[in-house]
Design a protein around this motif. Structure first.
Motif, PDB file in Angstrom:
ATOM      1  N   TYR A 131       0.815  -1.211   0.000  1.00  0.00           N
ATOM      2  CA  TYR A 131       0.000   0.000   0.000  1.00  0.00           C
ATOM      3  C   TYR A 131       0.848   1.261   0.000  1.00  0.00           C
ATOM      4  O   TYR A 131       1.932   1.309   0.555  1.00  0.00           O
ATOM      5  N   LYS A 132       0.293   2.259  -0.676  1.00  0.00           N
ATOM      6  CA  LYS A 132       0.859   3.592  -0.724  1.00  0.00           C
ATOM      7  C   LYS A 132       0.098   4.443   0.291  1.00  0.00           C
ATOM      8  O   LYS A 132      -1.102   4.250   0.469  1.00  0.00           O
ATOM      9  N   THR A 133       0.793   5.403   0.914  1.00  0.00           N
ATOM     10  CA  THR A 133       0.133   6.285   1.863  1.00  0.00           C
ATOM     11  C   THR A 133       0.392   7.754   1.520  1.00  0.00           C
ATOM     12  O   THR A 133       1.418   8.096   0.949  1.00  0.00           O
ATOM     13  N   THR A 134      -0.554   8.596   1.897  1.00  0.00           N
ATOM     14  CA  THR A 134      -0.453  10.027   1.615  1.00  0.00           C
ATOM     15  C   THR A 134       0.244  10.803   2.733  1.00  0.00           C
ATOM     16  O   THR A 134       0.473  11.999   2.587  1.00  0.00           O
ATOM     17  N   ASP A 135       0.547  10.153   3.829  1.00  0.00           N
ATOM     18  CA  ASP A 135       1.353  10.777   4.873  1.00  0.00           C
ATOM     19  C   ASP A 135       2.235   9.697   5.484  1.00  0.00           C
ATOM     20  O   ASP A 135       1.978   8.498   5.321  1.00  0.00           O
ATOM     21  N   TYR A 136       3.260  10.128   6.195  1.00  0.00           N
ATOM     22  CA  TYR A 136       4.222   9.203   6.771  1.00  0.00           C
ATOM     23  C   TYR A 136       3.651   8.520   8.017  1.00  0.00           C
ATOM     24  O   TYR A 136       2.776   9.063   8.698  1.00  0.00           O
ATOM     25  N   TYR A 137       4.180   7.344   8.311  1.00  0.00           N
ATOM     26  CA  TYR A 137       3.816   6.648   9.532  1.00  0.00           C
ATOM     27  C   TYR A 137       4.246   7.483  10.727  1.00  0.00           C
ATOM     28  O   TYR A 137       5.378   7.963  10.800  1.00  0.00           O
ATOM     29  N   SER A 138       3.342   7.682  11.655  1.00  0.00           N
ATOM     30  CA  SER A 138       3.601   8.466  12.859  1.00  0.00           C
ATOM     31  C   SER A 138       3.131   7.672  14.070  1.00  0.00           C
ATOM     32  O   SER A 138       1.936   7.679  14.400  1.00  0.00           O
ATOM     33  N   PRO A 139       4.038   6.951  14.725  1.00  0.00           N
ATOM     34  CA  PRO A 139       3.633   6.100  15.859  1.00  0.00           C
ATOM     35  C   PRO A 139       2.844   6.829  16.938  1.00  0.00           C
ATOM     36  O   PRO A 139       1.911   6.274  17.510  1.00  0.00           O
ATOM     37  N   SER A 140       3.180   8.091  17.206  1.00  0.00           N
ATOM     38  CA  SER A 140       2.472   8.824  18.261  1.00  0.00           C
ATOM     39  C   SER A 140       1.034   9.163  17.863  1.00  0.00           C
ATOM     40  O   SER A 140       0.195   9.429  18.726  1.00  0.00           O
ATOM     41  N   ASP A 141       0.749   9.168  16.560  1.00  0.00           N
ATOM     42  CA  ASP A 141      -0.593   9.471  16.072  1.00  0.00           C
ATOM     43  C   ASP A 141      -1.434   8.211  15.814  1.00  0.00           C
ATOM     44  O   ASP A 141      -2.626   8.315  15.527  1.00  0.00           O
TER      45      ASP A 141
END
Length: 184
Positions: A131-141
């Motif tokens: 999968y492609k994502t429009t924002d980066y992975y953010s563990p805190s979010d």
């Protein structure tokens, strides 16, 4: 490429044109211009992810607050049941879900825009999920809603065959929908 808007119209099932012969097949899995024409807005993908899971693994229902991700998902090996849950309070389909079988055989993709929780159940022996994502992975979010939330009532296929799904500790601790952070 053919497209079908699902019961939640912002979620789009994409079926590529496949060209095959005795050598195998070819298809265009992504074309930025055509994709934006289909979904009707500008999108920039910033990250590609690839997971491999065995039969009965259930991942989700994941989403990110503050840095929501749109996702274009597909399966290159095996088969999954893929689910999107609308978390946009201003939407007529808030709290509703849609699902689709994605497989290496059907080569379909699902566009899940920002504002949705996402998850999938592996139905084959093994599945490779890209999968492609429009924002980066953010563990805190990152947040997680329980896959078995009664208010959502997701109808996971083949659970009788799979038995109790295999979950990560994070997914096993998913919140009920009523307690989840949602989007405006």
């Amino acid at each position: 490429m053919k497209s079908i808007r699902l019961a939640i119209p912002d979620v789009v099932l994409l079926t590529p044109n496949i060209f095959g012969d005795d050598r195998g097949f070819f298809y265009e899995s992504f074309n930025h211009k055509k994709f934006e024409e289909i979904i009707g807005r500008s999108v920039e993908f910033v990250q590609d992810n690839h997971s491999c899971s065995s039969c009965g693994v259930l991942r989700g229902l994941h989403y990110q607050v503050n840095t929501p991700q749109g996702k274009l998902v597909r399966v290159t090996c095996g088969e999954v049941f893929d689910v999107a849950v609308d978390l946009r309070r201003s939407s007529e389909t808030f709290g509703k879900w849609v699902g689709a079988i994605l497989s290496a055989e059907n080569k379909q993709q699902l566009w899940i825009p920002e504002g949705f929780a996402h998850g999938f159940l592996v139905l084959s022996d093994v599945a490779e999920f890209l999968y492609k994502t429009t924002d980066y992975y953010s563990p805190s979010d990152e947040r997680c809603i329980s896959w078995r939330d009664k208010d959502l009532g997701i109808e996971w296929p083949h659970l009788a065959d799979v038995g109790e799904p295999t979950l990560s500790a994070k997914d096993a601790a998913g919140l009920n929908f009523k307690l989840a952070e949602t989007y405006p």
